[in-house]
Scaffold this motif. Structure first.
Motif, mmCIF file in Angstrom:
data_model
loop_
_atom_site.group_PDB
_atom_site.id
_atom_site.type_symbol
_atom_site.label_atom_id
_atom_site.label_comp_id
_atom_site.label_asym_id
_atom_site.label_seq_id
_atom_site.Cartn_x
_atom_site.Cartn_y
_atom_site.Cartn_z
ATOM 1 N N ALA A 30 -77.960 33.950 8.294
ATOM 2 C CA ALA A 30 -79.183 33.998 9.091
ATOM 3 C C ALA A 30 -79.601 32.653 9.669
ATOM 4 C CB ALA A 30 -80.332 34.580 8.270
ATOM 5 N N CYS A 31 -79.211 31.542 9.047
ATOM 6 C CA CYS A 31 -79.615 30.224 9.533
ATOM 7 C C CYS A 31 -78.415 29.289 9.527
ATOM 8 C CB CYS A 31 -80.738 29.649 8.672
ATOM 9 S SG CYS A 31 -81.316 28.041 9.275
ATOM 10 N N CYS A 32 -78.191 28.623 10.643
ATOM 11 C CA CYS A 32 -77.020 27.762 10.784
ATOM 12 C C CYS A 32 -77.182 26.403 10.116
ATOM 13 C CB CYS A 32 -76.700 27.564 12.255
ATOM 14 S SG CYS A 32 -77.954 26.595 13.137
ATOM 15 N N GLY A 33 -78.419 25.984 9.849
ATOM 16 C CA GLY A 33 -78.655 24.691 9.214
ATOM 17 C C GLY A 33 -78.954 23.557 10.177
ATOM 18 N N ALA A 34 -79.075 23.852 11.471
ATOM 19 C CA ALA A 34 -79.299 22.792 12.461
ATOM 20 C C ALA A 34 -80.566 21.995 12.186
ATOM 21 C CB ALA A 34 -79.348 23.385 13.868
ATOM 22 N N ALA A 71 -74.722 24.466 19.132
ATOM 23 C CA ALA A 71 -74.329 23.053 19.039
ATOM 24 C C ALA A 71 -74.076 22.656 17.587
ATOM 25 C CB ALA A 71 -75.414 22.169 19.656
ATOM 26 N N ALA A 72 -74.924 23.138 16.690
ATOM 27 C CA ALA A 72 -74.735 22.820 15.267
ATOM 28 C C ALA A 72 -73.437 23.416 14.752
ATOM 29 C CB ALA A 72 -75.920 23.327 14.453
ATOM 30 N N MET A 73 -73.166 24.663 15.102
ATOM 31 C CA MET A 73 -71.944 25.321 14.637
ATOM 32 C C MET A 73 -70.704 24.627 15.196
ATOM 33 S SD MET A 73 -73.259 29.266 14.795
ATOM 34 C CE MET A 73 -71.743 30.020 14.199
ATOM 35 N N LYS A 74 -70.809 24.118 16.405
ATOM 36 C CA LYS A 74 -69.692 23.394 17.013
ATOM 37 C C LYS A 74 -69.322 22.165 16.194
ATOM 38 C CE LYS A 74 -69.054 20.486 20.895
ATOM 39 N NZ LYS A 74 -69.682 19.892 22.040
ATOM 40 N N ASP A 75 -70.297 21.594 15.513
ATOM 41 C CA ASP A 75 -70.074 20.372 14.741
ATOM 42 C C ASP A 75 -69.839 20.618 13.257
ATOM 43 O OD1 ASP A 75 -70.243 18.747 16.972
ATOM 44 O OD2 ASP A 75 -72.411 18.478 16.772
ATOM 45 N N ILE A 88 -64.872 26.070 18.503
ATOM 46 C CA ILE A 88 -65.636 26.631 19.607
ATOM 47 C C ILE A 88 -64.769 26.604 20.862
ATOM 48 C CG2 ILE A 88 -67.701 26.415 21.041
ATOM 49 C CD1 ILE A 88 -68.262 27.138 18.103
ATOM 50 N N GLN A 89 -64.595 27.751 21.454
ATOM 51 C CA GLN A 89 -63.831 27.843 22.695
ATOM 52 C C GLN A 89 -64.785 28.191 23.822
ATOM 53 O OE1 GLN A 89 -60.802 30.756 22.039
ATOM 54 N NE2 GLN A 89 -59.634 29.414 20.715
ATOM 55 N N ARG A 90 -64.657 27.483 24.903
ATOM 56 C CA ARG A 90 -65.502 27.757 26.058
ATOM 57 C C ARG A 90 -64.731 28.615 27.047
ATOM 58 N NH1 ARG A 90 -66.634 23.262 23.754
ATOM 59 N NH2 ARG A 90 -68.778 22.569 23.494
ATOM 60 N N PRO A 91 -65.419 29.561 27.685
ATOM 61 C CA PRO A 91 -64.721 30.416 28.641
ATOM 62 C C PRO A 91 -64.209 29.606 29.825
ATOM 63 C CG PRO A 91 -67.089 30.931 28.554
ATOM 64 C CD PRO A 91 -66.821 29.849 27.550
ATOM 65 N N SER A 92 -63.070 30.022 30.335
ATOM 66 C CA SER A 92 -62.516 29.331 31.506
ATOM 67 C C SER A 92 -63.259 29.809 32.748
ATOM 68 C CB SER A 92 -61.039 29.602 31.626
ATOM 69 O OG SER A 92 -60.800 30.986 31.688
#
Length: 93
Positions: A30-34, A71-75, A88-92
Motif C-alpha cells: 500500500a505504501c512505497c516508502g517515498a 520515482a521512489a520505486m525506480k530507485d 523501470i522500463q519506459r515506453p518507446s
C-alpha cells in the motif's frame, strides 16, 4: 501518501477500455516508502520498499499512477543496495 491513497478506479477504467487487464498488488504494497525516504527515515523506507516489492511477484509490468511513488520505486535498487529491485522500463515513442 496514505491520506491521499484511493483505489485507482480511474486508471483501471482507462486501462480496461484499452483492453488491458489489471491485477492489483497483493496485501502489503500500500505504501512505497517515498515519504519516509524523503524525511530521512531510511530504515522505514527500506522496510516499505521490501514489502512493496513482495506485493508485486512475477515479472509483469508495474504501472504507477503517482509520480512520487514511481520515482521512489525506480530507485529501489539504490535504496536497498540490490539488483533484485524492479527495473523501470519506459515506453518507446
Amino acid at each position: 501518501m496514505d491520506a491521499w491513497y484511493r483505489p485507482p478506479t480511474a486508471s483501471i477504467s482507462v486501462l480496461d477500455r484499452m483492453g488491458i487487464g489489471v491485477r492489483l498488488p497483493e496485501s502489503g504494497g500500500a505504501c512505497c516508502g517515498a515519504l519516509s525516504e524523503h524525511a530521512g527515515d531510511h530504515p522505514t523506507a527500506r522496510s516499505m520498499a521490501e514489502r512493496t516489492m513482495a506485493a508485486f511477484p512475477g515479472d509483469a509490468p508495474i504501472l504507477v499512477n503517482s509520480a512520487g511513488c514511481g520515482a521512489a520505486m525506480k530507485d529501489y535498487g539504490d535504496l536497498l543496495g540490490t539488483e533484485s529491485a524492479p527495473t523501470i522500463q519506459r515506453p518507446s515513442a
